[in-house]
Scaffold this motif. Structure first.
Motif, short mmCIF file in Angstrom:
data_model
loop_
_atom_site.label_atom_id
_atom_site.label_comp_id
_atom_site.label_asym_id
_atom_site.label_seq_id
_atom_site.Cartn_x
_atom_site.Cartn_y
_atom_site.Cartn_z
N GLU A 161 0.83 -1.19 0.00
CA GLU A 161 0.00 0.00 0.00
C GLU A 161 0.87 1.25 0.00
O GLU A 161 1.86 1.33 0.74
CB GLU A 161 -0.91 0.01 1.23
CG GLU A 161 -1.86 1.20 1.25
CD GLU A 161 -2.80 1.19 2.44
OE1 GLU A 161 -3.81 1.94 2.40
OE2 GLU A 161 -2.53 0.44 3.40
N GLU A 165 -0.72 7.87 -2.22
CA GLU A 165 -1.42 7.77 -3.50
C GLU A 165 -2.82 7.19 -3.35
O GLU A 165 -3.53 7.04 -4.35
CB GLU A 165 -0.63 6.87 -4.47
CG GLU A 165 0.76 7.34 -4.81
CD GLU A 165 1.47 6.38 -5.76
OE1 GLU A 165 0.78 5.64 -6.49
OE2 GLU A 165 2.71 6.37 -5.77
N ALA A 167 -3.46 4.17 -2.86
CA ALA A 167 -3.39 3.06 -3.81
C ALA A 167 -2.80 1.82 -3.16
O ALA A 167 -1.86 1.90 -2.36
CB ALA A 167 -2.55 3.45 -5.02
N TYR A 169 -0.93 -1.50 -4.40
CA TYR A 169 -0.24 -2.07 -5.55
C TYR A 169 -0.19 -3.59 -5.40
O TYR A 169 0.11 -4.10 -4.32
CB TYR A 169 1.18 -1.55 -5.66
CG TYR A 169 1.31 -0.17 -6.27
CD1 TYR A 169 1.78 -0.01 -7.57
CD2 TYR A 169 0.95 0.96 -5.55
CE1 TYR A 169 1.91 1.25 -8.13
CE2 TYR A 169 1.07 2.22 -6.10
CZ TYR A 169 1.55 2.37 -7.39
OH TYR A 169 1.66 3.62 -7.95
N THR A 183 -3.19 -1.68 -9.80
CA THR A 183 -3.46 -0.90 -8.60
C THR A 183 -4.96 -0.89 -8.30
O THR A 183 -5.79 -1.04 -9.19
CB THR A 183 -2.97 0.55 -8.75
OG1 THR A 183 -3.55 1.13 -9.93
CG2 THR A 183 -1.46 0.61 -8.84
N SER A 184 -5.24 -0.73 -7.01
CA SER A 184 -6.62 -0.64 -6.54
C SER A 184 -6.75 0.58 -5.64
O SER A 184 -5.87 0.85 -4.81
CB SER A 184 -7.00 -1.90 -5.76
OG SER A 184 -8.30 -1.76 -5.19
N HIS A 185 -7.86 1.30 -5.78
CA HIS A 185 -8.15 2.44 -4.91
C HIS A 185 -9.30 2.13 -3.96
O HIS A 185 -9.82 3.05 -3.30
CB HIS A 185 -8.42 3.69 -5.74
CG HIS A 185 -7.24 4.14 -6.55
ND1 HIS A 185 -6.17 4.80 -6.00
CD2 HIS A 185 -6.95 3.97 -7.86
CE1 HIS A 185 -5.26 5.05 -6.95
NE2 HIS A 185 -5.71 4.55 -8.09
N TRP A 191 -9.56 -3.39 -9.76
CA TRP A 191 -8.15 -3.21 -10.10
C TRP A 191 -8.00 -2.54 -11.47
O TRP A 191 -8.86 -2.68 -12.34
CB TRP A 191 -7.44 -4.56 -10.11
CG TRP A 191 -7.40 -5.24 -8.78
CD1 TRP A 191 -8.33 -6.11 -8.28
CD2 TRP A 191 -6.41 -5.06 -7.75
NE1 TRP A 191 -7.97 -6.51 -7.01
CE2 TRP A 191 -6.80 -5.88 -6.66
CE3 TRP A 191 -5.25 -4.30 -7.65
CZ2 TRP A 191 -6.05 -5.96 -5.48
CZ3 TRP A 191 -4.49 -4.37 -6.49
CH2 TRP A 191 -4.90 -5.20 -5.42
N SER A 192 -6.87 -1.86 -11.63
CA SER A 192 -6.54 -1.23 -12.91
C SER A 192 -6.11 -2.27 -13.93
O SER A 192 -5.97 -3.46 -13.62
CB SER A 192 -5.41 -0.22 -12.72
OG SER A 192 -4.18 -0.91 -12.45
#
Length: 448
Positions: A161, A165, A167, A169, A183-185, A191-192
């Motif tokens: 983490e 950001e 985010a 990872y 990445t995840s927010h 996820w991206s």
């Protein structure tokens, strides 16, 4: 059409290693005083964190090396000094220690676990623990990682983490067989798309092996190789990553990922110069090949890298490279002994560093760590306090295990404010798909 050589190579990279004899750990014949945190488990060392401390519990991710190879999460209550239980997060997961689950603690106290198969498909799987109940988990969700090359699959989960950001990872081996991330927010719900993070410069399709250490705020520190040591005489490289940029240890900008593309070994800091020798077949690593084992960051933000160097199947060495704020101090610290088996001739018992105090070092070896003398026994666990001025001759290794009838391998060190937990795998290990191991260890108080 693929050539026979390419087909053979693909088979070797994806097929489980077979053994004539099934691994068996006779626990009744192995009396010991260590805490058994979890039975029927095993882990590789290229996924993290494969064990965490959270709310007084130790969470351990493992894959059983027998039967259907279930992926497991074990939970041990440190305050009551007893296991709470083991949860099967996937009932059939290839019986492969590369597939073990890793963890992330969400802001609401839930624990996220993610896990993936060893180069078999394009998915990673996830579940969440329920608040206040570490043995109750949500249904499994499968996340597809879409990559342009049909040969690109997913291997090795690494969660870090970066709160600055907002985010999370997830680093893994993916695009072009190279380190990749998504990445995840929302702490793993979505996820991206995959991002190509690091690119091998060895000709052909090779695998750089990365170890990651994050500060949870803004930076991920990375130690990485050129390829697999069976294929190439690896060097060890270092860089740090934050705000989308790559930096050296002294915070000099290397380049930006989005505008300049994935980092290459020639653009990083060289920590250890490998030989660059070619591979020598299935059962022999390249002479002088290094392999990453551990990376941690001290209270000053300086990275420390533990790694191995291959001289022969019967002679591995452990080394540590430490950044002191102005230069790298790289030195040999122990004899690593023999490989665990010839097919993976660079597999050692491993070296690991305390994540709060990297001068506390734990190793597994089947020889005298100070002299290399073959003691005629199994892999044992040793510890030492090692400064940047120490060498093999000055280090006083203290045994944690002695005269073991089984192997003690792959140690991990966990920390909170006042406790250190040293974990390792104990039992019978024949190959990465054929083992029967328990996760055992010790808990000790730490006065900072």
């Amino acid at each position: 059409m693929k050539t026979p050589y390419v087909l053979t190579l693909l088979f070797l990279m994806t097929a489980p290693v077979c053994s004539e004899e099934t691994a068996a750990y006779d626990r009744e014949d192995d009396p010991h005083d260590f805490t058994v945190f979890m039975t029927e488990g095993g882990w590789c060392w290229y996924q993290d964190p494969r064990a965490i401390l959270h709310e007084g519990n130790v969470f351990i991710g493992s894959v059983s090396g027998n039967g259907a190879g279930p992926a497991l999460v074990g939970v041990y209550d440190l305050n009551r000094d007893q296991p709470l239980g083991t949860v099967t997060v996937h009932p059939k997961f290839d019986r492969d220690d590369h597939n073990s689950p890793v963890f992330h603690v969400c802001p609401d106290g839930r624990v996220l676990t993610v896990y993936a198969r060893h180069n078999r498909d394009r998915f990673h799987h996830s579940r969440y623990s329920q608040p206040g109940n570490p043995l109750e988990w949500t249904d499994e969700v499968r996340h597809e990682r879409v990559m342009s090359n049909p040969r690109d699959n997913v291997t090795y989960m690494n969660l870090h983490e970066l709160k600055n950001e907002n985010a999370l990872y997830l680093f893994f081996r993916g695009i072009n067989f190279d380190p990749t991330f998504v990445t995840s927010h929302d702490h793993g719900e979505t996820w991206s798309d995959p991002v190509h993070f690091f690119k091998s410069e060895v000709g052909g399709r090779h695998r750089p092996y990365a170890r990651y250490a994050g500060n949870d705020q803004n930076t991920v520190h990375v130690a990485i190789t050129d390829a697999h040591p069976r294929d190439f005489g690896n060097s060890i490289y270092y860089f740090q990553f934050r705000d989308g940029n790559f930096y050296t240890a002294d915070n000099a900008l290397i380049k930006n990922l989005s505008t300049d593309g994935p980092l290459r070994p020639s653009e990083t800091e060289l920590v250890y110069q490998g030989t660059g020798n070619p591979g020598r077949g299935a059962d022999l690593s390249a002479i002088g090949a290094a392999w990453t084992s551990s990376i941690e960051v001290d209270e000053s933000g300086h990275p420390h890298i533990g790694y191995t160097v291959y001289n022969s199947n019967t002679d591995h060495r452990y080394r540590i490279a430490s950044w002191n704020g102005s230069q790298w101090i790289d030195r040999e610290v122990a004899y690593g002994g023999k490989c665990l088996y010839d097919r993976e001739s660079s597999y050692t018992g491993l070296i690991t560093l305390d994540p709060v105090d990297p001068t506390v070092v734990v190793i597994s070896t089947d020889v005298n760590p100070s002299t290399g003398e073959d003691l005629g026994g199994r892999h044992e666990i040793y510890r030492a306090k090692i400064t940047s001025k120490d060498t093999v001759e000055s280090i006083a290794w203290q045994p944690i295990t002695k005269n073991s009838p089984v192997r003690n391998i792959r140690p991990v060190v966990l920390r909170d404010d006042n406790r250190r937990v040293i974990l390792w795998n104990r039992g019978d290990f024949k190959t990465y798909t054929n083992y029967q191991l328990d996760s055992v260890g010790i808990v000790e108080s730490v006065d900072e």
